[in-house]
Design a protein around this motif. Structure first.
Motif, mmCIF file in Angstrom:
data_model
loop_
_atom_site.group_PDB
_atom_site.id
_atom_site.type_symbol
_atom_site.label_atom_id
_atom_site.label_comp_id
_atom_site.label_asym_id
_atom_site.label_seq_id
_atom_site.Cartn_x
_atom_site.Cartn_y
_atom_site.Cartn_z
ATOM 1 N N PRO A 66 0.840 -1.201 0.000
ATOM 2 C CA PRO A 66 0.000 0.000 0.000
ATOM 3 C C PRO A 66 0.875 1.251 0.000
ATOM 4 O O PRO A 66 1.971 1.246 0.548
ATOM 5 C CB PRO A 66 -0.785 -0.123 1.301
ATOM 6 N N SER A 67 0.406 2.306 -0.638
ATOM 7 C CA SER A 67 1.140 3.574 -0.645
ATOM 8 C C SER A 67 0.974 4.237 0.717
ATOM 9 O O SER A 67 -0.142 4.406 1.195
ATOM 10 C CB SER A 67 0.599 4.497 -1.726
ATOM 11 N N ARG A 68 2.081 4.602 1.321
ATOM 12 C CA ARG A 68 2.040 5.263 2.621
ATOM 13 C C ARG A 68 3.088 6.356 2.641
ATOM 14 O O ARG A 68 4.120 6.243 1.997
ATOM 15 C CB ARG A 68 2.341 4.268 3.735
ATOM 16 N N MET A 69 2.826 7.359 3.435
ATOM 17 C CA MET A 69 3.805 8.434 3.592
ATOM 18 C C MET A 69 4.592 8.187 4.873
ATOM 19 O O MET A 69 4.015 7.971 5.920
ATOM 20 C CB MET A 69 3.094 9.781 3.656
ATOM 21 N N GLY A 70 5.896 8.163 4.783
ATOM 22 C CA GLY A 70 6.732 8.107 5.972
ATOM 23 C C GLY A 70 7.285 6.742 6.343
ATOM 24 O O GLY A 70 8.219 6.662 7.102
ATOM 25 N N HIS A 71 6.695 5.664 5.862
ATOM 26 C CA HIS A 71 7.248 4.349 6.172
ATOM 27 C C HIS A 71 6.828 3.353 5.102
ATOM 28 O O HIS A 71 5.989 3.632 4.266
ATOM 29 C CB HIS A 71 6.812 3.867 7.562
ATOM 30 N N LYS A 72 7.427 2.177 5.137
ATOM 31 C CA LYS A 72 7.161 1.170 4.115
ATOM 32 C C LYS A 72 6.579 -0.100 4.736
ATOM 33 O O LYS A 72 6.789 -1.191 4.247
ATOM 34 C CB LYS A 72 8.446 0.842 3.359
ATOM 35 N N GLY A 73 5.844 0.051 5.837
ATOM 36 C CA GLY A 73 5.263 -1.102 6.519
ATOM 37 C C GLY A 73 4.189 -1.778 5.695
ATOM 38 O O GLY A 73 3.489 -1.135 4.922
ATOM 39 N N LEU A 74 4.078 -3.087 5.847
ATOM 40 C CA LEU A 74 3.035 -3.844 5.179
ATOM 41 C C LEU A 74 2.058 -4.384 6.209
ATOM 42 O O LEU A 74 2.441 -4.753 7.306
ATOM 43 C CB LEU A 74 3.630 -5.028 4.401
ATOM 44 N N ILE A 75 0.800 -4.431 5.841
ATOM 45 C CA ILE A 75 -0.206 -5.019 6.707
ATOM 46 C C ILE A 75 -0.046 -6.535 6.624
ATOM 47 O O ILE A 75 -0.075 -7.108 5.546
ATOM 48 C CB ILE A 75 -1.615 -4.597 6.261
ATOM 49 N N LYS A 76 0.144 -7.174 7.768
ATOM 50 C CA LYS A 76 0.355 -8.625 7.796
ATOM 51 C C LYS A 76 -0.949 -9.394 7.955
ATOM 52 O O LYS A 76 -1.081 -10.511 7.500
ATOM 53 C CB LYS A 76 1.317 -8.975 8.917
ATOM 54 N N ASP A 77 -1.914 -8.780 8.626
ATOM 55 C CA ASP A 77 -3.224 -9.412 8.717
ATOM 56 C C ASP A 77 -4.294 -8.344 8.917
ATOM 57 O O ASP A 77 -3.987 -7.221 9.294
ATOM 58 C CB ASP A 77 -3.300 -10.480 9.816
ATOM 59 N N GLU A 78 -5.510 -8.713 8.601
ATOM 60 C CA GLU A 78 -6.637 -7.817 8.779
ATOM 61 C C GLU A 78 -7.602 -8.450 9.761
ATOM 62 O O GLU A 78 -7.733 -9.663 9.834
ATOM 63 C CB GLU A 78 -7.358 -7.589 7.449
ATOM 64 N N SER A 79 -8.264 -7.611 10.498
ATOM 65 C CA SER A 79 -9.299 -8.051 11.413
ATOM 66 C C SER A 79 -10.643 -7.739 10.758
ATOM 67 O O SER A 79 -10.867 -6.619 10.291
ATOM 68 C CB SER A 79 -9.163 -7.290 12.731
ATOM 69 N N VAL A 80 -11.524 -8.732 10.721
ATOM 70 C CA VAL A 80 -12.844 -8.565 10.115
ATOM 71 C C VAL A 80 -13.884 -8.772 11.206
ATOM 72 O O VAL A 80 -13.899 -9.809 11.871
ATOM 73 C CB VAL A 80 -13.071 -9.576 8.967
ATOM 74 N N THR A 81 -14.735 -7.776 11.404
ATOM 75 C CA THR A 81 -15.802 -7.870 12.410
ATOM 76 C C THR A 81 -17.123 -7.553 11.740
ATOM 77 O O THR A 81 -17.236 -6.577 10.993
ATOM 78 C CB THR A 81 -15.572 -6.883 13.571
ATOM 79 N N VAL A 82 -18.129 -8.387 12.017
ATOM 80 C CA VAL A 82 -19.477 -8.161 11.499
ATOM 81 C C VAL A 82 -20.357 -7.765 12.680
ATOM 82 O O VAL A 82 -20.379 -8.434 13.711
ATOM 83 C CB VAL A 82 -20.043 -9.435 10.830
ATOM 84 N N PHE A 83 -21.058 -6.650 12.523
ATOM 85 C CA PHE A 83 -21.939 -6.123 13.560
ATOM 86 C C PHE A 83 -23.376 -6.132 13.070
ATOM 87 O O PHE A 83 -23.631 -6.099 11.862
ATOM 88 C CB PHE A 83 -21.604 -4.652 13.867
ATOM 89 N N GLN A 84 -24.281 -6.111 14.028
ATOM 90 C CA GLN A 84 -25.698 -5.905 13.718
ATOM 91 C C GLN A 84 -26.205 -4.870 14.695
ATOM 92 O O GLN A 84 -25.854 -4.892 15.878
ATOM 93 C CB GLN A 84 -26.471 -7.214 13.865
ATOM 94 N N LYS A 85 -27.017 -3.948 14.204
ATOM 95 C CA LYS A 85 -27.556 -2.902 15.064
ATOM 96 C C LYS A 85 -28.565 -3.496 16.035
ATOM 97 O O LYS A 85 -29.425 -4.256 15.640
ATOM 98 C CB LYS A 85 -28.212 -1.804 14.208
ATOM 99 N N ASN A 86 -28.425 -3.159 17.318
ATOM 100 C CA ASN A 86 -29.366 -3.659 18.341
ATOM 101 C C ASN A 86 -30.743 -3.041 18.147
ATOM 102 O O ASN A 86 -30.914 -1.993 17.666
ATOM 103 C CB ASN A 86 -28.865 -3.324 19.745
#
Length: 68
Positions: free
Chosen positions: A48-68
């Protein structure tokens, strides 16, 4: 329903679990977690293009919500 997909951050060397912060904010607004999982990114074609560093995302967190 709401689906949140995000990676964690590192700020000044500190690991910030961004997904936990955003999940708590959604819960405060009345959303209930109905599913959550981590998705490892094993093969990324382009960094991903980023300003200031060259870090890569190693994993993503996926959360599914439902409105109460």
């Amino acid at each position: 329903k709401l689906i949140l997909v995000c990676g964690d951050n590192i700020v000044c060397g500190q690991h910030i679990k961004t997904w936990q912060v955003l999940n708590k904010m959604a819960e405060i607004k009345g959303y209930k977690v109905i599913d959550h999982f981590k998705d490892k990114i094993l093969n990324r074609a382009l960094a991903p293009s980023r300003m200031g560093h060259k870090g890569l995302i190693k994993d993503e967190s996926v959360t599914v919500f439902q409105k109460n």
